[in-house]
Scaffold this motif. Structure first.
Motif, PDB file in Angstrom:
ATOM      1  N   ALA A 141      20.668  23.292 -42.751  1.00  0.00           N
ATOM      2  CA  ALA A 141      19.965  24.175 -44.487  1.00  0.00           C
ATOM      3  C   ALA A 141      21.011  25.604 -44.163  1.00  0.00           C
ATOM      4  O   ALA A 141      20.470  26.304 -43.745  1.00  0.00           O
ATOM      5  N   GLY A 142      22.200  25.565 -44.443  1.00  0.00           N
ATOM      6  CA  GLY A 142      22.677  26.467 -44.772  1.00  0.00           C
ATOM      7  C   GLY A 142      24.188  26.626 -43.861  1.00  0.00           C
ATOM      8  O   GLY A 142      24.735  25.723 -43.599  1.00  0.00           O
ATOM      9  N   ASP A 143      24.390  27.978 -43.040  1.00  0.00           N
ATOM     10  CA  ASP A 143      26.237  27.245 -42.189  1.00  0.00           C
ATOM     11  C   ASP A 143      25.722  27.491 -40.532  1.00  0.00           C
ATOM     12  O   ASP A 143      25.416  28.426 -40.426  1.00  0.00           O
ATOM     13  N   ILE A 144      26.274  26.683 -39.973  1.00  0.00           N
ATOM     14  CA  ILE A 144      26.470  27.141 -38.417  1.00  0.00           C
ATOM     15  C   ILE A 144      26.496  28.654 -37.836  1.00  0.00           C
ATOM     16  O   ILE A 144      26.195  29.078 -37.492  1.00  0.00           O
ATOM     17  N   ALA A 145      27.025  29.365 -38.676  1.00  0.00           N
ATOM     18  CA  ALA A 145      27.452  30.994 -38.445  1.00  0.00           C
ATOM     19  C   ALA A 145      26.640  32.192 -38.786  1.00  0.00           C
ATOM     20  O   ALA A 145      26.443  32.616 -38.785  1.00  0.00           O
ATOM     21  N   ASP A 146      25.670  31.458 -39.683  1.00  0.00           N
ATOM     22  CA  ASP A 146      24.232  32.350 -39.841  1.00  0.00           C
ATOM     23  C   ASP A 146      23.344  31.507 -39.064  1.00  0.00           C
ATOM     24  O   ASP A 146      22.216  32.316 -38.818  1.00  0.00           O
ATOM     25  N   VAL A 147      23.100  30.882 -38.091  1.00  0.00           N
ATOM     26  CA  VAL A 147      21.942  29.965 -37.043  1.00  0.00           C
ATOM     27  C   VAL A 147      22.421  31.386 -36.251  1.00  0.00           C
ATOM     28  O   VAL A 147      23.035  31.945 -35.282  1.00  0.00           O
ATOM     29  N   PRO A 148      21.001  32.205 -35.667  1.00  0.00           N
ATOM     30  CA  PRO A 148      20.990  33.182 -34.643  1.00  0.00           C
ATOM     31  C   PRO A 148      21.288  32.335 -32.920  1.00  0.00           C
ATOM     32  O   PRO A 148      20.293  31.901 -32.761  1.00  0.00           O
ATOM     33  N   PHE A 149      22.267  32.707 -32.418  1.00  0.00           N
ATOM     34  CA  PHE A 149      22.476  32.170 -31.347  1.00  0.00           C
ATOM     35  C   PHE A 149      21.755  33.156 -29.919  1.00  0.00           C
ATOM     36  O   PHE A 149      21.452  34.256 -30.242  1.00  0.00           O
ATOM     37  N   LYS A 150      21.228  32.697 -28.358  1.00  0.00           N
ATOM     38  CA  LYS A 150      20.235  33.258 -27.876  1.00  0.00           C
ATOM     39  C   LYS A 150      21.558  33.781 -27.419  1.00  0.00           C
ATOM     40  O   LYS A 150      21.448  33.668 -25.237  1.00  0.00           O
ATOM     41  N   HIS A 151      22.312  34.931 -27.568  1.00  0.00           N
ATOM     42  CA  HIS A 151      23.271  35.227 -26.586  1.00  0.00           C
ATOM     43  C   HIS A 151      22.183  35.630 -25.473  1.00  0.00           C
ATOM     44  O   HIS A 151      23.064  36.433 -24.481  1.00  0.00           O
ATOM     45  N   ASP A 152      21.403  36.709 -25.467  1.00  0.00           N
ATOM     46  CA  ASP A 152      20.956  38.184 -24.858  1.00  0.00           C
ATOM     47  C   ASP A 152      19.873  37.127 -23.401  1.00  0.00           C
ATOM     48  O   ASP A 152      19.501  38.164 -23.434  1.00  0.00           O
ATOM     49  N   ALA A 153      19.577  36.722 -24.074  1.00  0.00           N
ATOM     50  CA  ALA A 153      19.402  35.444 -23.138  1.00  0.00           C
ATOM     51  C   ALA A 153      19.325  34.601 -21.929  1.00  0.00           C
ATOM     52  O   ALA A 153      20.580  34.339 -21.481  1.00  0.00           O
ATOM     53  N   SER A 154      18.443  33.974 -20.635  1.00  0.00           N
ATOM     54  CA  SER A 154      18.937  33.770 -19.436  1.00  0.00           C
ATOM     55  C   SER A 154      18.928  32.426 -19.736  1.00  0.00           C
ATOM     56  O   SER A 154      19.327  31.530 -19.188  1.00  0.00           O
ATOM     57  N   VAL A 155      18.432  31.827 -20.957  1.00  0.00           N
ATOM     58  CA  VAL A 155      17.784  30.301 -21.532  1.00  0.00           C
ATOM     59  C   VAL A 155      18.871  30.532 -22.627  1.00  0.00           C
ATOM     60  O   VAL A 155      17.784  31.266 -23.855  1.00  0.00           O
ATOM     61  N   TYR A 156      19.547  29.814 -22.821  1.00  0.00           N
ATOM     62  CA  TYR A 156      20.570  30.143 -24.023  1.00  0.00           C
ATOM     63  C   TYR A 156      20.095  28.502 -25.146  1.00  0.00           C
ATOM     64  O   TYR A 156      19.028  27.596 -24.488  1.00  0.00           O
TER      65      TYR A 156
END
Length: 408
Positions: free
Chosen positions: A384-399
């Motif tokens: 529901a929306g654009d993948i560019a708006d999905v918040p990925f876990k770049h800041d976590a040790s588990v992606y």
């Protein structure tokens, strides 16, 4: 190269390729099997990029998992000039950061519940959990956050039942888990979260000593009473299993679903099959392709050893970048392609050697139930929306993703 010229690790992924390892990491693998990198604390350990070299190092008894040894590449930037004293470090995360024989002694205490036959017996109960959550999701409004409504509750319910942790406390233990695995959590906040979780589990262990049940933590009561471990030891083991048991699988469910939505030809294979072998191979391929443990498996050399043609001296740190190891073209043909029919079970998503993931039978079973059910129950599932708006876990040790809005 001087330290200021060394590549920083972990590295950034390309925004348009969120499922792939960082481009800089891919370039390093093509150039050399082992190279120096720089961590946030200034340490310069060796980064191992090749699949075969990673397996060799992870199975070498001269390579230590003990985070208290000098040279271990934690990457932690401490708030004081010096690392905290041993007595001030707070609780440890169970046996995962120990060496044999102590690692083996503690691990053996919790091996039985994760045996394949016991996990297979849990499959019908996991199927009911999955079906019930999907019933609730389909009956509710849309779009919906798949992480909150489905991906996180499935493994949280399962691991809570297995350990004997009340699921009603899931918000508390999930919040502490987020702090512990976030790479940017301060030293004090991480110790505080671990202390809160160990305190909670120690109290729970006290209750189980009074009235043990049929669960993993209750199974540790005789070990405590026999003097083999303390209540705090048991709580730290519980913390490790609780965090690992829901964080990793939850992220694989959500990230795997997003990857399949972005690869509709592969999604169609799962939507149209009832073949358990294909569902199993799909789970293995998604584990290989995505590899959510993206900060590397960290070790320190106990003796001078040779890896990838390089002599690693005693006391030097090592990082096995298993995410790029799973994309090694010498092992996996066309490794950057998602292919659910691939025979890819020889990936290193669960690590290798004596520290290979204890809970992998449980994770595999849960993923197979989810991947074999979700896309057939909701064949029109869509982002529901654009993948560019999905918040990925770049800041976590588990992606993974923090949220995954979907509709149907």
């Amino acid at each position: 190269m001087t330290d200021t010229e060394l590549p920083a690790y972990p590295m950034d992924r390309a925004a348009k390729c969120p499922f792939d390892p960082p481009p800089q990491l891919q370039a390093l693998q093509a150039e050399t099997p082992i190279t120096r990198v720089q961590l946030a604390d200034g340490a310069t350990p060796w980064l191992v990029t090749g699949y075969a070299d990673q397996k060799k190092a992870l199975s070498d008894p001269r390579v230590s998992s003990d985070a208290n040894r000098p040279g271990y590449p934690t990457g932690m930037k401490y708030e004081t000039a010096e690392p905290p004293a041993e007595e001030d470090k707070g609780p440890s995360i169970g046996f995962i950061l120990m060496d044999d024989p102590e690692h083996a002694r503690l691990r053996r205490m919790v091996t039985a519940p994760f045996m394949v036959k016991r996990i297979e017996a849990m499959s019908p109960a996991v199927q009911r959990i999955v079906d019930d959550l999907l019933d609730e999701m389909l009956a509710g409004p849309k779009p919906v956050d798949l992480v909150e409504a489905f991906a996180l509750p499935v493994p949280s319910l399962v691991i809570s039942e297995l350990l004997g942790v009340p699921y009603g406390d899931h918000e508390f233990f999930q919040e502490q888990s987020k702090l512990i695995i976030n790479r940017f959590t301060s030293e004090a906040d991480r110790r505080g979260a671990m202390g809160a979780l160990v305190g909670y589990l120690a109290k729970l262990m006290g209750e189980k000593m009074q009235a043990p049940g049929d669960d993993l933590l209750s199974g540790l009561v005789p070990r405590i009473e026999g003097g083999e471990i303390s209540v705090v030891d048991a709580a730290q083991i519980g913390m490790l299993l609780l965090i690992a048991g829901h964080e990793t699988t939850a992220n694989m469910i959500a990230l795997g679903t997003l990857a399949l939505l972005e690869h509709p030809d592969q999604l169609k294979l799962l939507q149209e099959t009832d073949d358990p072998k294909l569902i199993a191979s799909a789970s293995e391929e998604l584990l290989r392709f995505l590899h959510i443990t993206h900060s590397g498996r960290r070790r320190v050399a106990l003796e001078d050893i040779e890896i990838g043609g390089q002599v690693v001296r005693a006391g030097e740190g090592l990082i096995m970048a298993n995410d790029i190891g799973n994309r090694d073209p010498r092992v996996f043909a066309d490794p950057d392609r998602l292919d659910l029919t691939r025979e890819g079970r020889n990936h290193v998503a669960f690590g290798f050697g004596v520290h290979q993931c204890l809970g992998q039978p449980l994770a595999r079973m849960e993923l197979q139930v989810v991947y074999g059910t979700l896309y057939k129950r909701i064949p029109t599932l869509a982002l529901a929306g654009d993948i560019a708006d999905v918040p990925f876990k770049h800041d976590a040790s588990v992606y993974g993703v923090y949220e995954l809005p979907v509709t149907w």
